[in-house]
Design a protein around this motif. Structure first.
Motif, PDB file in Angstrom:
ATOM      1  N   UNK A 192       0.887  -1.218   0.004  1.00  0.00           N
ATOM      2  CA  UNK A 192      -0.133  -0.076   0.018  1.00  0.00           C
ATOM      3  C   UNK A 192       0.948   1.421  -0.001  1.00  0.00           C
ATOM      4  N   UNK A 193       2.079   1.118   0.383  1.00  0.00           N
ATOM      5  CA  UNK A 193       2.934   2.117   0.296  1.00  0.00           C
ATOM      6  C   UNK A 193       2.599   3.347   1.476  1.00  0.00           C
ATOM      7  N   UNK A 194       2.007   2.746   2.318  1.00  0.00           N
ATOM      8  CA  UNK A 194       1.339   3.478   3.598  1.00  0.00           C
ATOM      9  C   UNK A 194       2.145   3.835   4.693  1.00  0.00           C
ATOM     10  N   UNK A 195       2.552   5.205   4.984  1.00  0.00           N
ATOM     11  CA  UNK A 195       3.316   5.641   6.154  1.00  0.00           C
ATOM     12  C   UNK A 195       2.487   5.212   7.350  1.00  0.00           C
ATOM     13  N   UNK A 196       1.307   5.280   7.249  1.00  0.00           N
ATOM     14  CA  UNK A 196       0.509   4.848   8.390  1.00  0.00           C
ATOM     15  C   UNK A 196       0.590   3.474   8.876  1.00  0.00           C
ATOM     16  N   UNK A 197       0.373   2.717   7.605  1.00  0.00           N
ATOM     17  CA  UNK A 197       0.671   1.255   8.175  1.00  0.00           C
ATOM     18  C   UNK A 197       2.075   0.767   8.576  1.00  0.00           C
ATOM     19  N   UNK A 198       3.060   1.459   8.110  1.00  0.00           N
ATOM     20  CA  UNK A 198       4.359   1.482   8.415  1.00  0.00           C
ATOM     21  C   UNK A 198       4.708   1.629   9.830  1.00  0.00           C
ATOM     22  N   UNK A 199       4.130   2.985  10.272  1.00  0.00           N
ATOM     23  CA  UNK A 199       4.240   3.336  11.697  1.00  0.00           C
ATOM     24  C   UNK A 199       3.509   2.078  12.718  1.00  0.00           C
TER      25      UNK A 199
END
Length: 108
Positions: free
Chosen positions: A25-32
């Protein structure tokens, strides 16, 4: 019963699934969320590498700023990202578009 057997063969650890989801998803929210939920995961370094790659492709100072807000401060590559971010800010203050002087500045 065959559905259960097929599902069992496809089982992946939760941290692997979370890593794959954040990358896909290239999601920084999911990465965090990944870093908070799995602080000792074997996928931690891979996710940081992926995030740095995202910013190299996007080539914006804002992306590096978001990475700094997202990645763990104790990660061994954190200071490398800080250095790239600071250089981009300095170039911006000098009126030089990022990447015009030396494209090799990105974190490796």
């Amino acid at each position: 019963m065959a559905g259960v057997a097929a599902g069992a063969g496809c089982w992946r650890p939760a941290d692997q699934r979370a890593y794959e989801d954040a990358v896909a998803s290239m999601s920084m929210v999911k990465a965090r969320a990944f870093f908070e939920q799995y602080p000792r995961s074997a996928y931690r370094d891979r996710l940081v590498d992926e995030m740095i790659g995202w910013c190299r492709r996007e080539d914006t100072t804002a992306c590096y700023e978001i990475i700094l807000q997202t990645m763990p401060k104790d990660h061994h590559r954190y200071q490398d990202v800080v250095a790239v971010y600071d250089k981009r800010l300095a170039d911006k203050r000098r009126g030089r578009p990022p990447g015009t002087e030396d494209r090799r500045e990105g974190v490796r």
